[in-house]
Write a protein that holds these residues in place. Sequence first.
Motif, PDB file in Angstrom:
ATOM      1  N   ALA A  13      18.853  14.570 -23.687  1.00  0.00           N
ATOM      2  CA  ALA A  13      19.310  13.988 -24.950  1.00  0.00           C
ATOM      3  C   ALA A  13      18.785  14.788 -26.135  1.00  0.00           C
ATOM      4  O   ALA A  13      19.504  15.037 -27.115  1.00  0.00           O
ATOM      5  N   ILE A  14      17.530  15.240 -26.065  1.00  0.00           N
ATOM      6  CA  ILE A  14      16.961  16.046 -27.145  1.00  0.00           C
ATOM      7  C   ILE A  14      17.649  17.401 -27.225  1.00  0.00           C
ATOM      8  O   ILE A  14      17.924  17.918 -28.326  1.00  0.00           O
ATOM      9  N   ASP A  15      17.957  18.003 -26.077  1.00  0.00           N
ATOM     10  CA  ASP A  15      18.655  19.287 -26.077  1.00  0.00           C
ATOM     11  C   ASP A  15      20.002  19.191 -26.783  1.00  0.00           C
ATOM     12  O   ASP A  15      20.383  20.074 -27.565  1.00  0.00           O
ATOM     13  N   ILE A  16      20.754  18.115 -26.498  1.00  0.00           N
ATOM     14  CA  ILE A  16      22.052  17.936 -27.140  1.00  0.00           C
ATOM     15  C   ILE A  16      21.892  17.812 -28.642  1.00  0.00           C
ATOM     16  O   ILE A  16      22.629  18.426 -29.429  1.00  0.00           O
ATOM     17  N   LYS A  17      20.933  17.017 -29.079  1.00  0.00           N
ATOM     18  CA  LYS A  17      20.705  16.832 -30.513  1.00  0.00           C
ATOM     19  C   LYS A  17      20.296  18.141 -31.176  1.00  0.00           C
ATOM     20  O   LYS A  17      20.779  18.487 -32.263  1.00  0.00           O
ATOM     21  N   ARG A  18      19.420  18.879 -30.514  1.00  0.00           N
ATOM     22  CA  ARG A  18      18.877  20.104 -31.107  1.00  0.00           C
ATOM     23  C   ARG A  18      19.934  21.194 -31.234  1.00  0.00           C
ATOM     24  O   ARG A  18      19.990  21.904 -32.243  1.00  0.00           O
ATOM     25  N   VAL A  23      26.347   9.308 -23.245  1.00  0.00           N
ATOM     26  CA  VAL A  23      27.062   8.874 -24.440  1.00  0.00           C
ATOM     27  C   VAL A  23      26.507   9.645 -25.630  1.00  0.00           C
ATOM     28  O   VAL A  23      25.288   9.752 -25.792  1.00  0.00           O
ATOM     29  N   ASP A  24      27.389  10.201 -26.444  1.00  0.00           N
ATOM     30  CA  ASP A  24      26.993  10.851 -27.684  1.00  0.00           C
ATOM     31  C   ASP A  24      27.400   9.977 -28.861  1.00  0.00           C
ATOM     32  O   ASP A  24      28.516   9.446 -28.894  1.00  0.00           O
ATOM     33  N   VAL A  25      26.505   9.839 -29.831  1.00  0.00           N
ATOM     34  CA  VAL A  25      26.808   9.153 -31.083  1.00  0.00           C
ATOM     35  C   VAL A  25      26.869  10.220 -32.166  1.00  0.00           C
ATOM     36  O   VAL A  25      25.855  10.782 -32.560  1.00  0.00           O
ATOM     37  N   ILE A  26      28.084  10.524 -32.612  1.00  0.00           N
ATOM     38  CA  ILE A  26      28.323  11.591 -33.592  1.00  0.00           C
ATOM     39  C   ILE A  26      28.350  10.957 -34.973  1.00  0.00           C
ATOM     40  O   ILE A  26      29.228  10.149 -35.283  1.00  0.00           O
ATOM     41  N   GLU A  58      14.244  17.582 -38.587  1.00  0.00           N
ATOM     42  CA  GLU A  58      13.842  17.343 -37.203  1.00  0.00           C
ATOM     43  C   GLU A  58      12.740  18.321 -36.808  1.00  0.00           C
ATOM     44  O   GLU A  58      12.862  19.531 -37.033  1.00  0.00           O
ATOM     45  N   TRP A  59      11.699  17.788 -36.234  1.00  0.00           N
ATOM     46  CA  TRP A  59      10.586  18.611 -35.736  1.00  0.00           C
ATOM     47  C   TRP A  59      10.454  18.372 -34.235  1.00  0.00           C
ATOM     48  O   TRP A  59      10.128  17.273 -33.784  1.00  0.00           O
ATOM     49  N   TYR A  60      10.739  19.402 -33.443  1.00  0.00           N
ATOM     50  CA  TYR A  60      10.667  19.337 -31.990  1.00  0.00           C
ATOM     51  C   TYR A  60       9.322  19.916 -31.565  1.00  0.00           C
ATOM     52  O   TYR A  60       9.202  21.121 -31.310  1.00  0.00           O
ATOM     53  N   PHE A  61       8.307  19.077 -31.507  1.00  0.00           N
ATOM     54  CA  PHE A  61       6.962  19.591 -31.290  1.00  0.00           C
ATOM     55  C   PHE A  61       6.589  19.699 -29.819  1.00  0.00           C
ATOM     56  O   PHE A  61       5.491  20.123 -29.495  1.00  0.00           O
ATOM     57  N   SER A  62       7.504  19.307 -28.908  1.00  0.00           N
ATOM     58  CA  SER A  62       7.387  19.633 -27.495  1.00  0.00           C
ATOM     59  C   SER A  62       8.745  19.395 -26.865  1.00  0.00           C
ATOM     60  O   SER A  62       9.688  18.933 -27.531  1.00  0.00           O
ATOM     61  N   GLU A  63       8.897  19.698 -25.560  1.00  0.00           N
ATOM     62  CA  GLU A  63      10.205  19.603 -24.921  1.00  0.00           C
ATOM     63  C   GLU A  63      10.768  18.187 -24.932  1.00  0.00           C
ATOM     64  O   GLU A  63      11.977  17.989 -24.967  1.00  0.00           O
TER      65      GLU A  63
END
Length: 973
Positions: A48-53, A138-141, A763-768
Motif C-alpha cells: 500500500a505504501i509503495d502504491i502511494k509513493r 482497493v485504491d482511493v484516488i 509525505e515522509w517515508y522513514f522506513s519501508e
Amino acid sequence: MLRKIPFNRKLLSSCIAASLVLGADVSLAQEELEEVLVTGIRSSLDRAIDIKREAVSVVDSISAEDIGKLPDVTVTDALQRVTGVQIRRDAGEGTTVNVRGTPQVAVFLNGEQYLSAGAIESAQPDFADIPAELLSGVDVIKSSEAKTLSGGMSGTINLKSRRPFELVEGWTFAGLGEINDGSYVSEKGHKVAAFAGFNDDKFGALLTVSESNANLANYRYGMFNDWWYRGYHEDGSWPGYPEVDVTGDGDTNDAILGTIDYGITNRTSERDRLGINGTLQFQATDNVELIADIFYTKMDQYQRANGLVADNAWAEYDWLKPLQLTNRGPSAEGHTNEDLYTTTVFDLNALRVTAKAESRVEKRESLNTNFQANFIFSDNLTATARYIHANAENNSTANIADANITSGAQHGLNTRVAGVEAPVHPSGEGPGRVLVHADMSGTYPSYVYPDGFANELSDYGLVSTFSDLNVNEESTLDVFRFDGKLEFDNGSFEFGYRYHSRDVSREDYDFIAPFTDNDADGNPTTAYAKWKDSGLAIAGDGSDTIGKTWNFTELDSMGYIHQLSDFGPASSGESYYFIDPEVLDDAYGFQESLYPGNTTVINNARSYEINEKSHTGYIQTNLSGELGVPYDANFGVQIVRTFLDIDQVIAGPDNSVVYVDGQEYPGIGGARGPAIGDRETKRNYTDFLPRFNVSFDIQEDMKLRFAYTKTMTQLSANDLGLGLSLTFNNNTDLGVFEVVSGSQDGNPDMNPWRANNYDLSYEWYFSETSIIAAGLFYFEVDEYIATQTEPVQGVPDSDGVVRNNGIDVTSRVNAEGGTIQGMELGYQQAFDFLPGVLSGLGATLNYTWADGEGGDNDFYGSRMPIADYSEHQFNGILWYEYEGLQARLAYNYRSERYIGKPWNDGHPAAWWSAPTSYIDASVSYQFMENYTVYLQGSNITEEYEESYMQWEDVIVNQNVYEARYALGLRVKF
C-alpha cells in the motif's frame, strides 16, 4: 519464497495494461529482477505504501494480505481505515462510503465504471453486494489525472481484482471456511470461498467463488417512522387538537416537537451472498495480450421486523403530554411567531397500539464483463482497447401487517357488516386510550405499558395489511474505449476516447385487491384497495367495510403467529404476539391468502426511465525531470459531452380509478392513481475538466505534492427521475384521507455536481513500512443539492375534493455552491527495531478534519453542511506480526453526521446522527506453512447509532447493532 519475473513479455504487457487503465500509474521495466513474495499484515502495508509513493496523484491504497484476504471483514470495513474515508452501516455492516466528507464518490472496477445491483440508480455501489474475497486491493484516488474517468467529486475508489499473470507459474489453490455469529442473534452464518489459478507465462486463468450467509441484529428504538416528526400547535390548527395552553406560559402560541408514533422493534437482516470472479489472460504474440474478465455478484437480503408501536392513529394531535419542557425559542423560518418546546419525558395517550410485522426482501444480481486487448506497436507506442458490458437488477418487495391491540373505537375506526357497526377489533382494549409512559433520557429509550397489557393471544387482531413500495430496477451499461500512450525522452503523451451508454429503469408498484359491496342503489360495486383496512368503506356512506378483522387465534391456526420478548438491550422482559415476518417474505402469497385477487398497480410518481450517453476524450502529458529537485508531473484535460433522456409519468390522484385487465374500477385505500400524462426531458451539456498533478522528491525519502483537478459527478437517477408523491392524514370527522403535504423527490432539470479541487500534501517515508503524511484539501463546489418547501394550490383530498388553502411541497433543487476544506494527517510505523517478540508490533494512526457548508439551514437559520457529512474522523490501529502470529486492534471514530432537514409542520430543524466509535479486532495463526486459523470480531463494544433533532438531548431514534465474530480456516497451496 522467490520467483523470477520475466519482464520482457509477461510483466511488460501487464504493465502496459495497467498503465492504460484510467487512474493507474505504472512504469515499464526492461530488465530481469528478483521479487520476494511475502504475505501478512506487514507485506500488505508495504504494498500500500509503495502504491502511494510511486503515484503522481494523491492516492491511498489497501492491499490484500494474501489471496482472498482483505484486512477486514467487508470491503467497506477496510475502506474506513483509509484517511479521509467515512462509511455508512446497515445492520452493522458497512455499505456506502464518503471521501473527504461527501458521498459524491465514483467506484470503478479495474479502472472502469462498475455497475452494482445494490445502487442501480447511482454511481456508488452498495458494498454489501461485493464479497471481499474477490478483490486483491482497493485504491482511493483523491486527485484525478486527466485520464481518470470522471465520476467522483471528492474521490474515486478503484476496486482491483487479481489477474493470472500476477501468480507464480503453475497452479495456485486457496480456500477458506468460516462460521460467524452475533452477540444478539441466535442463528449462525457461514462463509466458504475457493480460488484456483493457473499461469504458464503465455496463458493464465483464474476463478474465485465466494458464498456466504449472515444473520444480523439491528434493533430500533424511538420515533418509528422517519421524517414524520411533528410540531404540534397550541392554537388548534391541527384537526382534533383544541386550543389549549399546554406549556403553561399563559398563551396558546407555542408548539411541541413530537411525532406520530413511538416504539421498540426487533429487526434482523439475513444476507445470502454469492460472488464469482473469473479471468482469462492470453499472450497471443509478443505484441498482443488479450484479457477477458467476469465479475458476478448476487445477494438475497431479508430484512424482517416485529415492533410494538404506540401511535395517534394518524388522526389526533394532542396525544403527547409532556412531563418536562425545554423552550427552544422561535425558528428562523416557517412559524417564526411560535416558540417550539421539546420534551424527553412524557406520557402518550395512545389512540392505538399496534403489533407490527414487516418484511422487506431484495434480490440483487449484477454481471460486469470486460474484454480487453493490449497492443505494443513500437518501442514508444502502446495502446489498449476495451469493451465493457454490464447489467444489474434489483427486485424488492415490502410487506406490512399491522395488528391492533386496541379496539379502534378511540379514533372512530369501525367495521360495518350488513349495516351493523362495531369497533374493528372488539376483543381488544376498550374504547379508552392506552397510557404509555415514555422516557427518552436514558441510555436506551423506554416505554412502559400498563400491567397485563396484551398478554393474551385474543387481544390481537390484524386490521391492516398492505404491500407497497415494491420496486423492479434494471440497468445496462455499455462502454467502448481506446487508450494510447506515446513515450518520449523524460516523459510520455497519453490520449483516449470513451463512449458510454447507460439505461436505468425503475418500476415502483403496489399490490391491490378487489372488494365488492352494494352501492346506495343496491347495485354491486367492486373497488380495488392497497390498504386492506378493516374499517375502510367500499362505496360511499353507509356501505359495508372491505374486510373482517383477522383475530390472532385464527391466524395462529394458519401458522402465522409467534411470540417474542427479544427487543435487544432495551427489552423489558415482557413478551408480545406478532405475525412472524418470515411469513411475509412472500408478499404476494401472504396478501393473496387473506384477500384473493391481488394484482399490481404502478406507482407512477416513483417510476421512470433514463438513458444517459456520453462521449469522453482526454489528452495528458507526463513529465519527469529536475527543477532543483527531482519531480514527476502530469497535466491535461478531459472533455465530457453528456446527453440525458429522462422519461417520467404524470400520476393522477390516488383513490380515484384503477385499470385491471383493461377495465376501470374505483380505487380506494391508497390505490395509486393512473397515468394521466408523461414528461420527457432531453438535456445535454459539456464539461471541460483540466487536471494537474506534480510530485517533488524534496529528499530521497520525502515527497511534496500539489494537484488541481476539476471534477464532475452525475446525479443519481432518483434525483432526476422521481416525481411528486403526496402524503395523507386520516380525517375521521370527514371520513376521508386529507392531503397534508407533498414531496417532489426528483428534478430532471438539476445540474450535476461540479467542483474545483486543490490538494497540497507532504509525505515522509522513514522506513519501508513507515510513513508520516500531512495534507490539505480545498473544494469549490459550484452547486449543492438542497430542498425547498413552497405552497402548492389545488391539491385534492382522497375523495377528489380540494379543501385546503394550499399544501407545502418539498422539492429538490440546485442551491448556491460553497466550499469544503480540510486536513489529513497520517502516521504508520513498524516497530521492527524493538528486540525479539516486540519487533512484530506496529501502529497506524490517521485523522481527517473537513469543514464545509451545504444548502440547508437549521432551526435558527445557521447553514448546515452537506448531508451525510462529518467534520472529524480518527482511525487507530495497533497490529502485530511475528512467526506466524498476526493480530489487529482497530478503532474508528466519526463525529456527528448531518442527515437532513424535516419540516416539522412549519418548524424546520436539523436532524443529526450522533458521533460513533467502533472497535474491531482480529487474530490469526499460520501453521504447517499452508494453513491459517483466524478469529475476527467487529463492533466488539456493541456500539449503537443514535440520531437527534437539532438538540443533542432530543433523541429521535437508535439503531442498535451487535458484536459480530467469525472463526475460520484458510488454506493455500
